[in-house]
Write a protein that holds these residues in place. Structure first.
Motif, PDB file in Angstrom:
ATOM      1  N   GLN A 222      65.164  69.235 -35.756  1.00 46.50           N
ATOM      2  CA  GLN A 222      65.976  68.040 -36.004  1.00 46.50           C
ATOM      3  C   GLN A 222      67.137  68.352 -36.938  1.00 46.50           C
ATOM      4  O   GLN A 222      68.258  67.857 -36.747  1.00 46.50           O
ATOM      5  CB  GLN A 222      65.112  66.926 -36.599  1.00 46.50           C
ATOM      6  CG  GLN A 222      65.834  65.578 -36.707  1.00 46.50           C
ATOM      7  CD  GLN A 222      66.331  65.081 -35.362  1.00 46.50           C
ATOM      8  OE1 GLN A 222      65.570  65.002 -34.404  1.00 46.50           O
ATOM      9  NE2 GLN A 222      67.624  64.747 -35.275  1.00 46.50           N
ATOM     10  N   TYR A 223      66.876  69.188 -37.946  1.00 47.26           N
ATOM     11  CA  TYR A 223      67.940  69.594 -38.873  1.00 47.26           C
ATOM     12  C   TYR A 223      69.068  70.299 -38.126  1.00 47.26           C
ATOM     13  O   TYR A 223      70.256  70.019 -38.356  1.00 47.26           O
ATOM     14  CB  TYR A 223      67.370  70.510 -39.958  1.00 47.26           C
ATOM     15  CG  TYR A 223      68.426  71.128 -40.849  1.00 47.26           C
ATOM     16  CD1 TYR A 223      68.993  70.409 -41.892  1.00 47.26           C
ATOM     17  CD2 TYR A 223      68.855  72.440 -40.628  1.00 47.26           C
ATOM     18  CE1 TYR A 223      69.985  70.977 -42.696  1.00 47.26           C
ATOM     19  CE2 TYR A 223      69.834  73.011 -41.430  1.00 47.26           C
ATOM     20  CZ  TYR A 223      70.393  72.280 -42.459  1.00 47.26           C
ATOM     21  OH  TYR A 223      71.364  72.841 -43.250  1.00 47.26           O
ATOM     22  N   THR A 224      68.719  71.214 -37.216  1.00 46.86           N
ATOM     23  CA  THR A 224      69.761  71.926 -36.471  1.00 46.86           C
ATOM     24  C   THR A 224      70.561  70.960 -35.596  1.00 46.86           C
ATOM     25  O   THR A 224      71.772  71.134 -35.430  1.00 46.86           O
ATOM     26  CB  THR A 224      69.173  73.056 -35.602  1.00 46.86           C
ATOM     27  OG1 THR A 224      68.290  72.505 -34.605  1.00 46.86           O
ATOM     28  CG2 THR A 224      68.427  74.069 -36.454  1.00 46.86           C
ATOM     29  N   LYS A 225      69.896  69.954 -35.071  1.00 39.20           N
ATOM     30  CA  LYS A 225      70.608  68.944 -34.274  1.00 39.20           C
ATOM     31  C   LYS A 225      71.548  68.136 -35.154  1.00 39.20           C
ATOM     32  O   LYS A 225      72.710  67.903 -34.791  1.00 39.20           O
ATOM     33  CB  LYS A 225      69.612  68.030 -33.568  1.00 39.20           C
ATOM     34  CG  LYS A 225      68.818  68.696 -32.459  1.00 39.20           C
ATOM     35  CD  LYS A 225      67.808  67.729 -31.854  1.00 39.20           C
ATOM     36  CE  LYS A 225      67.015  68.389 -30.728  1.00 39.20           C
ATOM     37  NZ  LYS A 225      65.971  67.476 -30.166  1.00 39.20           N
ATOM     38  N   ASP A 226      71.047  67.722 -36.308  1.00 35.61           N
ATOM     39  CA  ASP A 226      71.865  66.918 -37.225  1.00 35.61           C
ATOM     40  C   ASP A 226      73.087  67.684 -37.702  1.00 35.61           C
ATOM     41  O   ASP A 226      74.156  67.095 -37.930  1.00 35.61           O
ATOM     42  CB  ASP A 226      71.031  66.481 -38.442  1.00 35.61           C
ATOM     43  CG  ASP A 226      69.915  65.513 -38.078  1.00 35.61           C
ATOM     44  OD1 ASP A 226      69.974  64.916 -36.982  1.00 35.61           O
ATOM     45  OD2 ASP A 226      68.979  65.356 -38.894  1.00 35.61           O
TER      46      ASP A 226
END
Length: 220
Positions: A85-89
């Motif tokens: 999720q962090y990489t997406k954000d």
């Protein structure tokens, strides 16, 4: 021009807490698999040759039993879903680059990482024993007979455009680690990085990696 961060993350022993290939061998392979495993780790036999030998020991008829076993026992390392999720954000491209096999990598990562973001080996159960297929084999610059060639995958992304981050735990990640701008290592890869003077950050969970990337957001 600033380079975009891109992440290449190993699967067995990195995303999952244990190496699924070794776990499958312990539970399904006949005697004789451990010397092959030792030769792979000691770099006496290529990863492609060794993994192919390992799975050729197991009858294709055990496919469903193996899949159900792996799905019921594999544990994803703490923080991985939050890391995705962090990489997406942050709009950081994330690719799973795995020496693992499609028949267990895809089901474990279902609804977490899209198949288009996964590089792994293939499989055929048409014969008497399991045959491993190699859709991501070595390019002309690699002679290591990697199987899923992580260096070739890294090379397919222009270094002038990307800062390459490698996350891994084993001998299969070593050549990619040598090419990376940043390495996160644990277990056997950590030992090899120390031996070969490759700079790395140790990690236990993916929360460690998130924290580091947040702090070093500009410099890495």
């Amino acid at each position: 021009m600033s380079r975009e961060r891109i992440i290449f993350c190993d699967f067995d022993g990195t995303i999952t807490e244990k190496d699924n290939i070794i776990d499958i061998m312990k539970n399904f392979a006949p005697e004789g698999w451990e010397p092959i495993k030792d030769k792979i780790l000691n770099q006496e036999v290529s990863i492609r040759g060794g993994v192919g030998q390992l799975f050729s020991l197991i009858p294709s008829s055990q496919k469903e039993e193996i899949i159900q076993y792996v799905l019921s026992t594999a544990k994803i390392r703490d923080g991985f879903e939050e890391f995705v999720q962090y990489t997406k954000d942050q709009s950081i491209p994330l690719y799973v680059v795995s020496g693992g096999i499609d028949f267990f990598v895809y089901p474990i990562l279902k609804n977490i990482v899209d198949e288009e973001q996964i590089y792994c080996n293939g499989s055929s159960f048409a014969g008497e024993t399991i045959e491993i297929l190699w859709p991501h084999s070595c390019d002309s610059q690699c002679s290591n007979d990697c199987g899923c060639c992580k260096p070739a995958i890294l090379r397919s992304f222009d270094s002038a455009s990307y800062r390459k981050i490698v996350i891994g735990d084993s001998i299969t990640d070593l050549q990619a680690a040598k090419m990376a701008d940043k390495v996160f290592a644990r277990d056997f890869l950590k030992e090899k990085c120390e031996q070969e003077n490759i700079a790395f950050e140790p990690f236990t969970t993916f929360y460690d990696i998130i924290s580091y990337l947040q702090i070093k957001e500009v410099s890495i």
